[in-house]
Design an enzyme around this catalytic site. Structure first.
Site, PDB file in Angstrom:
ATOM      1  N   GLU A  55       0.857  -1.184   0.000  1.00 53.72           N
ATOM      2  CA  GLU A  55       0.000   0.000   0.000  1.00 53.72           C
ATOM      3  C   GLU A  55       0.891   1.231   0.000  1.00 53.72           C
ATOM      4  O   GLU A  55       1.665   1.449   0.944  1.00 53.72           O
ATOM      5  CB  GLU A  55      -0.914   0.039   1.245  1.00 53.72           C
ATOM      6  CG  GLU A  55      -1.855   1.249   1.200  1.00 53.72           C
ATOM      7  CD  GLU A  55      -2.654   1.482   2.486  1.00 53.72           C
ATOM      8  OE1 GLU A  55      -2.097   1.311   3.588  1.00 53.72           O
ATOM      9  OE2 GLU A  55      -3.828   1.858   2.379  1.00 53.72           O
ATOM     10  N   HIS A 110     -12.967   4.604   8.911  1.00 52.67           N
ATOM     11  CA  HIS A 110     -12.084   4.443  10.071  1.00 52.67           C
ATOM     12  C   HIS A 110     -12.622   5.233  11.248  1.00 52.67           C
ATOM     13  O   HIS A 110     -13.146   6.330  11.068  1.00 52.67           O
ATOM     14  CB  HIS A 110     -10.678   4.975   9.753  1.00 52.67           C
ATOM     15  CG  HIS A 110     -10.116   4.434   8.480  1.00 52.67           C
ATOM     16  ND1 HIS A 110     -10.451   4.945   7.251  1.00 52.67           N
ATOM     17  CD2 HIS A 110      -9.271   3.410   8.251  1.00 52.67           C
ATOM     18  CE1 HIS A 110      -9.816   4.255   6.315  1.00 52.67           C
ATOM     19  NE2 HIS A 110      -9.099   3.316   6.891  1.00 52.67           N
ATOM     20  N   LYS A 166     -13.924  -1.842   3.509  1.00 55.66           N
ATOM     21  CA  LYS A 166     -12.913  -1.832   4.570  1.00 55.66           C
ATOM     22  C   LYS A 166     -13.418  -1.039   5.766  1.00 55.66           C
ATOM     23  O   LYS A 166     -13.830   0.120   5.627  1.00 55.66           O
ATOM     24  CB  LYS A 166     -11.606  -1.200   4.076  1.00 55.66           C
ATOM     25  CG  LYS A 166     -10.562  -1.122   5.183  1.00 55.66           C
ATOM     26  CD  LYS A 166      -9.334  -0.330   4.801  1.00 55.66           C
ATOM     27  CE  LYS A 166      -8.444  -0.178   6.029  1.00 55.66           C
ATOM     28  NZ  LYS A 166      -7.448   0.882   5.883  1.00 55.66           N
ATOM     29  N   LYS A 220      -5.880 -14.771  38.179  1.00 56.77           N
ATOM     30  CA  LYS A 220      -5.867 -16.196  38.533  1.00 56.77           C
ATOM     31  C   LYS A 220      -7.077 -16.588  39.392  1.00 56.77           C
ATOM     32  O   LYS A 220      -7.636 -17.664  39.219  1.00 56.77           O
ATOM     33  CB  LYS A 220      -4.562 -16.546  39.248  1.00 56.77           C
ATOM     34  CG  LYS A 220      -3.352 -16.500  38.311  1.00 56.77           C
ATOM     35  CD  LYS A 220      -2.091 -16.969  39.017  1.00 56.77           C
ATOM     36  CE  LYS A 220      -0.941 -17.059  38.032  1.00 56.77           C
ATOM     37  NZ  LYS A 220       0.250 -17.675  38.595  1.00 56.77           N
ATOM     38  N   ASP A 253       1.275 -24.598  38.094  1.00 58.29           N
ATOM     39  CA  ASP A 253       2.442 -24.154  38.878  1.00 58.29           C
ATOM     40  C   ASP A 253       2.794 -25.185  39.945  1.00 58.29           C
ATOM     41  O   ASP A 253       3.978 -25.428  40.213  1.00 58.29           O
ATOM     42  CB  ASP A 253       2.142 -22.812  39.577  1.00 58.29           C
ATOM     43  CG  ASP A 253       2.272 -21.634  38.625  1.00 58.29           C
ATOM     44  OD1 ASP A 253       2.943 -21.778  37.588  1.00 58.29           O
ATOM     45  OD2 ASP A 253       1.692 -20.567  38.922  1.00 58.29           O
ATOM     46  N   ARG A 280      -0.909 -12.597  56.032  1.00 61.72           N
ATOM     47  CA  ARG A 280      -1.052 -13.363  54.789  1.00 61.72           C
ATOM     48  C   ARG A 280      -0.489 -14.775  54.966  1.00 61.72           C
ATOM     49  O   ARG A 280      -1.050 -15.750  54.456  1.00 61.72           O
ATOM     50  CB  ARG A 280      -0.315 -12.633  53.667  1.00 61.72           C
ATOM     51  CG  ARG A 280      -1.017 -12.719  52.339  1.00 61.72           C
ATOM     52  CD  ARG A 280      -0.379 -11.785  51.353  1.00 61.72           C
ATOM     53  NE  ARG A 280      -0.768 -12.131  49.997  1.00 61.72           N
ATOM     54  CZ  ARG A 280      -0.125 -11.702  48.913  1.00 61.72           C
ATOM     55  NH1 ARG A 280       0.930 -10.927  49.041  1.00 61.72           N
ATOM     56  NH2 ARG A 280      -0.533 -12.028  47.717  1.00 61.72           N
TER      57      ARG A 280
END
Ligand code: NAP
Length: 541
Positions: free
Chosen positions: A35, A138, A164, A315, A356, A412
């Site tokens: 292009e 666009h 497009k 997670k 893990d 913790r």
């Protein structure tokens, strides 16, 4: 077939030779269309001659585009002049394969529309022309509210050969809409999403029959945000191998872009001949984003989304997601409270796994040259109480290891011990997990000592520190050949802890082995095949 198109900005007449050379190199590297972006060249008094030269000498069929500032380009001159230049080209001796004209320009005035129609091939064209019209639209701010109307307007124009549409994706879900547009197209279509969320639409264009995807010939040379490089598409994502049946995988995280997962898993798909592609899948941190995006990907009828590696901060979200959808949760995942692997079976069944934990045990046993069964009854110190520590503790107690946890934030560590202590894992004795005072780390009573904090990690909170020294205030932790020191940190491979432990004669295990094993377990679960771990080691060097 989906073409790889390389867009090249031609800033000035002096840049033409260089751009032609870049085009030749791009074609040699797999580009099938060039292009020419002539936005900045169009003002030149000799523009017509320059662009003719570009078209005549292009090493592949080309698109000529002169994008105005209103649609993200550089051209700020008169529309009539710009369209006259395009018309001149398409009716000249050396014609481009395509002209790209914005829908907004095309519909702005009857005069412009007629000029364009006179220059391109279409059913009612009286002249013998062979340039086709790409009508484009666009939006650099987001998904246009009238997206579907724009598609319809472009499709129904008789002179339009290619539709497009490109917009700035607000999330990964926008890619799915682009895929739906491609699947339901009435004419050859280019549907691409821009920005950090849009890579999927660019890489998977062949899966959904997009006419082309754009790729920059070198880093930072793209003409739209989020455009990948030719090398990334060809080598990293194996663009030529992507087809209708390709299964989709990825790494979900925030951020996800710096993960080594694509490098490893795409190379592994290639090595074992699995028809899959693995992409970075960035999802913002909140549960709502995770739930909506992963839900849409799992439910999409044509995406063939088959699994993901899931990293921070998602997670726990993965576990919740699979639980709420009635999927299968591995017992270890339940205990750990977090999963790092999503598997989507062909029948849609979801599985949440944590690779893990087994990877840590494999790495430990490999480093100690022992069998998992022989770990029972040994004592291990685990420093840290975050996600990695929880997975490692789960793996250890499932093999009968007695664990003492040390952590900066005692609450913790206590929560971790409370979650595991006394719990039954398979045939192992009831789990023994207690919290240690920091100075007890130096008691000399742990044959296995594991760092599961981010101390020692490059770009982490304390890259130059040794976690054992940080916890004991620098007091000597006895390390000799009776002790195995396992540092889960893998960037760098040789952390301050590993260097110190090695110097004092301890057996050391670096984090890279665990990292590769957790990825290999994911790969095996997705493909049923062994990962090429030797190749991976080579790739990571
Ligand atoms: P996380 O959940 O954020 O936990 C971070 C842990 O590091 C917490 O225990 C935290 O203590 C501790 N910590 C952080 N900065 C500290 C400091 N300056 N001083 C003392 N303690 C500090 O992270 P994670 O997911 O568990 O990951 C931890 C490490 O494990 C990472 O460096 C990662 O590289 C490694 N890892 C390796 C693998 C592998 O495959 N090899 C896999 C997963 C993770 P507080 O609780 O007091 O904040």
């Amino acid at each position: 077939m989906t073409f790889l198109a390389v867009p090249l900005f031609v800033d000035a007449a002096e840049a033409i030779d260089d751009c032609l050379e870049r085009a030749r190199q791009s074609v040699a590297r797999g580009a099938r269309l060039i292009e020419w972006r002539i936005d900045a060249l169009a003002d030149d008094a000799d523009a017509a001659r320059h662009v003719e030269h570009l078209v005549r000498n292009a090493p592949a069929p080309c698109i000529v585009t002169c994008r105005p500032t209103s649609e993200g380009g550089l051209y700020d001159g008169d529309d009539t002049d710009r369209i006259s230049l395009l018309e001149h080209l398409a009716t000249g001796e050396h014609r481009p394969r395509y002209l790209d004209v914005e829908l907004a320009t095309y519909t702005r005035s009857e005069n412009l529309r007629q000029k364009v129609n006179l220059a391109v091939a279409h059913a009612k064209q009286a002249r013998d022309l062979d340039t086709s019209l790409i009508l484009s639209s666009h939006d650099f701010n987001g998904r246009p509210a009238d997206l579907l109307q724009r598609i319809e307007s472009m499709t129904k124009e008789p002179a339009c050969a290619v539709v497009k549409i490109a917009w700035l994706a607000r999330s990964l879900r926008d890619n799915l809409e682009a895929f739906d547009l491609l699947a339901e197209r009435h004419k050859p279509t280019i549907a691409l999403c821009m920005g950090r969320f849009g890579l999927m639409s660019r890489v998977l264009a062949p899966k959904f029959g997009g006419l082309l995807t754009f790729a920059a010939d070198r880093p930072a040379a793209g003409t739209a945000p989020g455009q990948p490089t030719l090398d990334d598409l060809n080598r990293l994502y194996r663009f030529a191998k992507i087809g209708r049946d390709t299964k989709v995988y990825g790494v979900i995280g925030w951020p996800a872009e710096h993960s080594r997962g694509p490098l490893l898993h795409n190379a592994a798909f290639d090595a074992v001949g699995h028809d899959g592609v693995y992409l970075p899948l960035p999802i913002p941190p909140e549960w709502e984003h995770f739930n909506a995006t992963v839900g849409a990907m799992v439910d999409h009828p044509r995406l063939d989304f088959r699994g993901a590696s899931v990293t921070l901060p998602h997670k726990e979200h993965l576990l919740r997601f699979v639980r709420e959808r009635g999927g299968v949760i591995d017992p270890l995942v339940d205990a750990i409270g977090a999963a790092n692997t999503l598997v989507v079976d062909d029948d849609g069944t979801l599985h949440a796994l944590n690779t893990d934990a087994p990877a840590a045990i494999e790495a430990l046993c490999n480093g100690m040259n022992t069998r998992p069964a022989d770990l029972a009854g040994t004592r291990a110190a685990v420093v840290g109480a975050g996600g990695a520590a929880r997975a490692i503790v789960a793996g250890l107690v499932a093999h009968g290891v007695k664990v003492v946890v040390f952590n900066r934030s005692r609450d913790r560590a206590e929560a971790l011990a409370a979650d595991f202590h006394g719990r039954q894992f398979g045939n192992a004795p009831a789990a023994h997990v207690v919290v240690g005072e920091h100075d007890a780390l130096g008691c000399g009573c742990f044959p296995i000592m594991i760092n599961a904090t981010s101390i020692g990690m490059a770009d982490g909170p304390a890259p130059d520190e040794n976690p054992f020294e940080a916890f004991t205030g620098g007091d000597d932790v006895p390390l000799d050949d009776s002790v195995t020191v396992f540092d889960t940190v893998y960037t760098p491979e040789r952390t301050p802890l590993i260097r110190e432990a090695e110097a004092r004669g301890a057996r050391v295990i670096t984090g890279g082995g665990m990292f590769l094993r957790q990825a290999a377990l994911q790969f095996h679960r997705w493909t049923g095949k062994d990962a090429p771990t030797e190749k991976w080691r080579h790739l990571l060097q």
